[in-house]
Design a protein around this motif. Structure first.
Motif, PDB file in Angstrom:
ATOM      1  N   GLN A 413      31.929  21.353  95.684  1.00 34.04           N
ATOM      2  CA  GLN A 413      30.764  20.930  96.024  1.00 34.04           C
ATOM      3  C   GLN A 413      30.561  21.316  93.948  1.00 34.04           C
ATOM      4  O   GLN A 413      29.644  22.313  93.419  1.00 34.04           O
ATOM      5  CB  GLN A 413      29.923  21.722  96.269  1.00 34.04           C
ATOM      6  CG  GLN A 413      29.394  21.664  97.621  1.00 34.04           C
ATOM      7  CD  GLN A 413      28.773  23.194  98.160  1.00 34.04           C
ATOM      8  OE1 GLN A 413      27.602  23.487  97.873  1.00 34.04           O
ATOM      9  NE2 GLN A 413      28.537  22.471  99.690  1.00 34.04           N
ATOM     10  N   THR A 424      34.828  15.707  95.957  1.00 37.96           N
ATOM     11  CA  THR A 424      35.642  16.145  98.083  1.00 37.96           C
ATOM     12  C   THR A 424      36.687  16.353  96.519  1.00 37.96           C
ATOM     13  O   THR A 424      37.019  16.672  95.496  1.00 37.96           O
ATOM     14  CB  THR A 424      35.697  14.998  98.218  1.00 37.96           C
ATOM     15  OG1 THR A 424      36.475  13.857  97.940  1.00 37.96           O
ATOM     16  CG2 THR A 424      34.580  14.838  98.926  1.00 37.96           C
ATOM     17  N   SER A 517      32.932   9.875 100.578  1.00 41.43           N
ATOM     18  CA  SER A 517      31.983  11.062 100.004  1.00 41.43           C
ATOM     19  C   SER A 517      31.612  12.543 101.054  1.00 41.43           C
ATOM     20  O   SER A 517      30.922  13.608 100.152  1.00 41.43           O
ATOM     21  CB  SER A 517      30.911  10.076  99.678  1.00 41.43           C
ATOM     22  OG  SER A 517      29.537   9.911 100.804  1.00 41.43           O
ATOM     23  N   ASN A 518      31.726  12.250 101.869  1.00 40.84           N
ATOM     24  CA  ASN A 518      31.257  13.278 102.842  1.00 40.84           C
ATOM     25  C   ASN A 518      32.956  14.299 103.124  1.00 40.84           C
ATOM     26  O   ASN A 518      33.207  14.385 103.991  1.00 40.84           O
ATOM     27  CB  ASN A 518      30.683  13.236 103.816  1.00 40.84           C
ATOM     28  CG  ASN A 518      30.963  11.679 104.789  1.00 40.84           C
ATOM     29  OD1 ASN A 518      31.982  11.140 104.610  1.00 40.84           O
ATOM     30  ND2 ASN A 518      30.383  12.101 106.350  1.00 40.84           N
TER      31      ASN A 518
END
Length: 723
Positions: A413, A424, A517-518
């Motif tokens: 983050q 990530t 993105s996750n």
């Protein structure tokens, strides 16, 4: 799949059974099977190309997984196109400017032919596929025989229509502006010369990975003994001989509107049509110029023979002994070498981890490549990667450089306001940036930039800042017994957590592990695998992991429990890292465990995407017994799969040789007992690149039991901390 830690190999290649002799006088092309990996997710390009050629001609299928164009699973043919990747994952890429033939149109009306890709798909005759280096062909269910060969920027297709006697119709060949991925953007164009049938045009398309677009241009000419009848353009299901130019939008709902051009020929009882398609990423005029210069006379045989000769010249520098070796072993080996030279190519940029082009450039530097290279410019480029963050680091360079320079790791983050990419992969990016910097430091030292060398050697140690000494790993609630793993950290320097098994081969959580993105903090593999990725300072890593004995136990656990997946590149070096703990014999055993069990000579014979020849390079270097640590002048020695291997350097024209005493074709004797280099005892379990350029001879004596060869601290490959 990731094309990241590229195995930098050599540049080296009709079919007969291996003679039981040691002679090197044989044609290596007989052992290349271009259909290996063309199904079951191998995604290999099976068609006609030159070594690193731009033109890549093959039949495209409507298989769910057709990233290489042709999938050898019986799927129907949608066209014969000119640009392809090989072995990549993600969405299908390229497959541009496909041609498709009809012997005639219903009612002799151009609207009687079927134009959209989804509607025109046609099966092919079982057993008709023929594929060798520089050539591809098959017979459609319609009876049309289609084969193809290439020059560097030009495809040459041959359409042989069935003999219809007095009932022969007018053959039609269309050119489609739709690509494999259906990614065409707005305003593709085509124009058709009414007198000659020459088609010119272009289209803008999306890549399979990354962002951005690329524009490709074409120039298609046709030759038929019966002569041209008419031509025009088509849109969707309708065609016209009155309209000679088309500018077409993308369409709606993410699917491009079908459109393109066609030529039709006068009826003939025996009709062969040749189609020459020039390609360019500059202009259609350049595409025409390429075609006219490379294949001026539409001579199919001459073009094919030139392609064969180009492959033979590239692959001939490697010759192995065939004594006692079955054909499948030779095919596995030479086909692997071949696939390393089909790609790479990158038309838009993308990056999946660190700035790993630095590793490729640094590898070339430490291995002495000089011809036409300005190394000051090369160094400036890699230093820019290390110092300057680009605005869009999802495509190039590195992100998070403010944190890298202030915290000395990439945080989970991260707050990055300078450049933008997927926030990530903080662990794998930290590890890769560290190795990138080490490679840069080698270049700096070689160029007498001492201050830079010392600086980047220091930053190459930043990987240690994510090592959590008390972290344990559990699998289904059971402690694996190992302590100390990489873990993510936040901007405030506190620890985050990722299960070390997440994204491994045995992870059943369904966690996203790629460029989503996750996704997590490692890329396409687990912390369990990435804990071994410190290629430049294995000595320090081994100490952190508890010493050589514990390190070997961890590597065994990784492989024995199926945590690693040999079908993806992060696994490759782990097969051979036993060398760094003084157990080279275990590397040899692991090599023989994976080959040929996971690498077979069949269309479904690869364990994963070939990834521009990555799987091929793993097989080839493993079977030669000289596995590289890319970005360094280090090759880890294991017994080759042949009684002898000869590699001629294109730089010096000297031939390096590996010979095996007590060679065992059953591969029971895979333990090196002792070795000599140029006749003198050699105890190191690795060798540097001068072995190839100076044409040395390495003789390995094998036995049934593990020996002390290559096990002493002074025999181990170099590490930064031990110099």
């Amino acid at each position: 799949m990731a094309l990241r830690h590229a195995l930098v190999s050599f540049v080296f290649l009709t079919r007969s059974f291996a003679a039981n002799n040691v002679t090197d006088d044989y044609d290596v092309l007989q052992y290349v099977d271009t259909l290996i990996g063309t199904t079951n997710g191998g995604d290999v390009f099976a068609g006609a190309t030159l070594p690193y050629g731009m033109a890549k001609a093959v039949a495209d299928t409507n298989s769910q997984y057709n990233q290489g164009g042709f999938t050898y699973d019986g799927s129907a043919i949608t066209g014969f196109s000119n640009l392809h990747d090989s072995g990549t994952g993600g969405s299908p890429s390229l497959g541009n400017f496909a041609l498709f033939p009809y012997a005639s149109c219903e009612n002799d009306d151009v609207d009687g032919c079927v134009y959209p890709k989804t509607s025109r798909a046609t099966g092919y005759v079982n057993g008709s596929v023929a594929a060798v280096p520089g050539y591809f062909g098959l017979t459609l269910d319609s009876g049309i025989i289609v084969d193809m060969t290439v020059a560097h920027h030009t495809s040459l297709f041959r359409f042989r229509f069935p003999d219809a006697g007095d009932n022969a119709g007018s053959p039609l060949i269309l050119l489609d502006l739709t690509d494999l991925q259906d990614s065409r953007q707005d305003n593709a164009t085509i124009s058709v010369d009414p007198s000659t049938g020459r088609m010119q045009g272009s289209g803008r398309f999306l890549p399979s990975f990354g962002s951005g677009t690329y524009e490709a241009f074409f120039c298609a000419d046709f030759q038929s003994p019966s002569g041209l009848r008419d031509n025009g353009v088509f849109v969707d299901t309708r065609a016209s001989t009155d309209v000679k130019a088309l500018k077409i939008s993308r369409g709606i709902n993410g699917y491009p509107l079908p459109g393109g051009g066609f030529v039709r020929f006068k009826p003939s009882s025996s009709n062969t049509v040749l189609a020459r398609v020039g390609l360019s990423f500059i202009s259609s005029e350049q595409a025409c110029s390429n075609a006219e210069a490379e294949i001026p006379n539409f001579d199919f045989n001459t073009t094919y023979f030139a392609a064969v000769d180009a492959w033979r010249q590239k692959l001939n520098p490697i010759k192995v002994s065939r004594r006692g070796v079955d054909k499948s072993t030779l095919v596995n080996f030479y086909s692997g070498v071949y696939r390393t030279m089909v790609n790479p190519q990158d038309y838009t940029g993308y990056t999946q981890g660190g700035s790993n082009a630095d590793n490729i450039i640094g590898d070339a530097f430490v291995k002495g490549l000089t011809d036409g290279i300005d190394w000051e410019d090369g160094y400036a480029a890699v230093k820019k990667d290390a110092e300057e963050e680009p605005y869009d680091w999802s495509n190039e360079g590195r992100g998070g450089m403010v944190s890298w320079k202030s915290l000395n790791y990439i945080p989970e983050q991260d707050f990055d306001y300078i450049g933008f990419g997927t926030l990530t992969r903080s662990i794998s990016r930290t590890l890769e940036y560290s190795y990138n910097d080490y490679v840069i430091s080698q270049m700096a030292r070689g160029l007498n930039k001492t201050a830079d060398a010392e600086k980047y050697e220091t930053t190459s140690g930043y990987w240690q800042n994510l090592f959590k000494r008390d972290q344990r790993s559990y699998i289904q609630g059971q402690d694996t017994g190992f302590q100390g793993f990489f873990q993510p950290r936040y901007l405030n320097k506190t620890w985050s957590y990722q299960d070390p098994i997440t994204c491994s081969n045995i992870d059943t959580s369904g966690s996203p592990c790629s460029l989503q993105s996750n996704a997590g903090e490692t890329f396409e593999s687990s912390i369990w695998e990435y804990q071994f990725f410190v290629p430049h300072d294995m000595a320090t890593l081994i100490t952190l992991l508890g010493g050589p004995s514990q390190f070997v136990k961890r590597l065994d656990y990784l492989h024995d429990k199926g945590i690693t997946y040999i079908g993806n590149e992060p696994a490759f070096l782990t097969v051979y890292q036993y060398h760094y703990a003084g157990r080279p014999a275990k590397s040899a055993l692991r090599s023989h465990f994976y080959i040929p069990a996971y690498f077979k000579t069949t269309p479904d014979g690869l364990p994963g995407n070939d990834d521009s020849g990555a799987m091929g390079s793993f097989v080839a270097m493993s079977m030669m017994g000289l596995f590289p640590n890319p970005g360094q002048s280090v090759y880890l020695i294991t017994p080759p799969y042949f009684e002898s291997v000869h590699i001629t350097s294109p730089l010096t024209n000297r031939t390096a040789t590996v010979r095996v005493t007590n060679f065992d074709p059953t591969y029971t004797n895979v333990y090196i007992q002792h070795a000599t280099l140029n006749g003198k005892p050699y105890t190191k379990n690795w060798i540097d690149h001068s072995f190839f350029t100076e044409g040395m001879e390495l003789v390995l004596t094998l036995g049934r039991n593990e020996s002390s060869w290559g096990t002493r601290p002074q025999d181990l490959p170099p590490s930064l901390s031990t110099k």
